[in-house]
Design an enzyme around this catalytic site. Structure first.
Site, mmCIF file in Angstrom:
data_model
loop_
_atom_site.group_PDB
_atom_site.id
_atom_site.type_symbol
_atom_site.label_atom_id
_atom_site.label_comp_id
_atom_site.label_asym_id
_atom_site.label_seq_id
_atom_site.Cartn_x
_atom_site.Cartn_y
_atom_site.Cartn_z
ATOM 1 N N LYS A 65 1.173 -0.993 -0.573
ATOM 2 C CA LYS A 65 -0.144 0.360 -0.109
ATOM 3 C C LYS A 65 0.673 1.575 0.263
ATOM 4 C CE LYS A 65 -4.507 -2.060 1.704
ATOM 5 N NZ LYS A 65 -4.998 -2.158 2.555
ATOM 6 N N LYS A 70 7.310 1.563 3.658
ATOM 7 C CA LYS A 70 7.079 2.803 4.226
ATOM 8 C C LYS A 70 5.874 2.375 5.821
ATOM 9 C CE LYS A 70 10.401 5.864 4.037
ATOM 10 N NZ LYS A 70 11.399 5.786 5.035
ATOM 11 N N SER A 93 8.726 14.565 2.680
ATOM 12 C CA SER A 93 8.513 14.809 1.456
ATOM 13 C C SER A 93 8.314 13.521 0.871
ATOM 14 C CB SER A 93 8.861 15.974 0.863
ATOM 15 O OG SER A 93 9.990 15.624 0.947
ATOM 16 N N ASP A 187 20.733 -17.356 1.863
ATOM 17 C CA ASP A 187 21.381 -16.988 2.767
ATOM 18 C C ASP A 187 22.121 -16.001 2.486
ATOM 19 O OD1 ASP A 187 22.853 -19.514 0.928
ATOM 20 O OD2 ASP A 187 22.324 -17.551 0.388
ATOM 21 N N GLY A 197 16.152 2.611 9.226
ATOM 22 C CA GLY A 197 13.991 2.439 9.690
ATOM 23 C C GLY A 197 14.522 0.802 9.077
ATOM 24 N N ASP A 225 27.104 7.347 3.595
ATOM 25 C CA ASP A 225 27.490 7.207 5.383
ATOM 26 C C ASP A 225 27.337 6.313 5.946
ATOM 27 O OD1 ASP A 225 24.721 7.919 4.076
ATOM 28 O OD2 ASP A 225 24.180 7.721 7.084
#
Length: 334
Positions: A65, A70, A93, A187, A197, A225
């Protein structure tokens, strides 16, 4: 603070128990997304690979969905809230804005989305389509946070950030529960990383279900990063990212970094050219509309860096989203 429960005696933001609870909580609302395979991509991933034939298994969160993974985290966070809460707030956004708007709509509460004035119109329309209430602000982090704080103060609403939240991380971890039910023989799993997340939730769930599994982070070289943090052994902030993968321009939080640091086998970085080629290949050969952030995982699987790794034969790849501006495809020369 609903973002901090499940912490007693456990250093990590999520546990297999909180992820299994999330699965039960969001199951009525989410799609159990399919796993697809593609022999052309298997052939490409196996070319010049010392450990022989590799098979790729694509977890298609493009069919979730709102068109992205997310929704799992946003749905878990919203459905975990006490019944007294009538408003949720976020500044995003991206796909999290749409996900939170839909989750709030399903629960019958209001979602306030703070969006920068330069956000694409298509993103504003998507959020409004799910009933989100948009407040516009200057396109700076400081302005976003100040505007959010004002709305929280005015409405008594609960702030639900895109990744730095225990319930959001647990919701994203449900991807791994499904994927390992669908393909128990995996594996390795390759997961694109921005704020971390999804990656951190998948780390906790996958390692609990199958301790031998290897988790690889896939990252744009122009927003590396995580690669730098892993090599230095400390959290390096994301500064000045340059990548077509707009979903991966954010940096990790302490909460996601702690999990990533301790569970990720290695980080595979890919160039902009590799990302765009992988995106086009998936559109052309698999007929699946992925966004550049999802192509980062595919590019990682096809990279020389990943091919040189001995071991992984059956590799899961999360195609994390498919929200693309169809009028601005990255391979079309303007």
């Amino acid at each position: 603070d609903s973002g901090m429960h499940g912490r007693a005696g456990n250093p990590y933001a999520a546990t297999i128990e909180t992820i299994q609870k999330a699965m039960n909580r969001i199951q009525p609302y989410i799609h159990r997304t399919p796993v697809l395979t593609c022999s052309t991509l298997d052939t490409r991933a196996s070319e010049g690979c010392p450990s022989g034939v590799r098979q790729l298994f694509f977890k298609c969160e493009v069919f979730q969905k709102v068109g992205a993974f997310k929704f799992r985290g946003a749905c878990n966070a919203v459905m975990s809230l006490p019944s007294t809460v009538t408003d949720v707030v976020t500044h995003s956004s991206g796909n999290h804005a749409q996900a939170l708007a839909l989750a709030a709509q399903l629960r019958g509460i209001r979602a306030h989305i703070v969006m920068p004035s330069n956000a694409p119109a298509v993103k504003r329309q998507a959020v409004e389509g799910y009933g989100g209430l948009i407040t516009t602000c200057e396109p700076t982090q400081a302005a976003r946070e100040a505007t959010c704080a004002q709305i929280v103060a005015k409405t008594g609403g609960v702030l639900i950030p895109p990744y730095d939240h225990d319930d959001v991380i647990a919701g994203q971890g449900t991807i791994a529960i499904e994927l390992l039910e669908q393909v128990p023989s995996l594996d390795a799993i390759i997961v694109p990383v921005g704020g971390g997340g999804m990656l951190s939730g998948i780390c906790i769930a996958a390692k609990a279900i199958k301790p031998s599994i290897l988790i690889f982070a896939a990252e744009p070289a122009g927003a590396d990063d995580v690669a730098r943090s892993m090599s230095l052994g400390r959290l390096v902030p994301q500064t000045d990212p340059h990548t077509v993968a707009d979903g991966l321009r954010t940096g990790m939080s302490d909460r996601t970094w702690a999990i990533i640091r301790d569970h990720v086998h290695s980080v595979v970085t890919v160039s902009e050219e590799e990302i765009i080629q992988a995106m086009r290949l998936v559109w052309e050969r698999m007929k699946v509309v992925i966004e550049p952030s999802a192509a980062v995982g595919v590019a990682a699987a096809l990279s020389g860096q990943f091919k040189q790794l001995r071991g992984p034969q059956q590799v899961g790849i999360v195609l994390c989203g498919g929200n693309v501006d169809l009028d601005n495809l990255p391979w079309v020369k303007s």
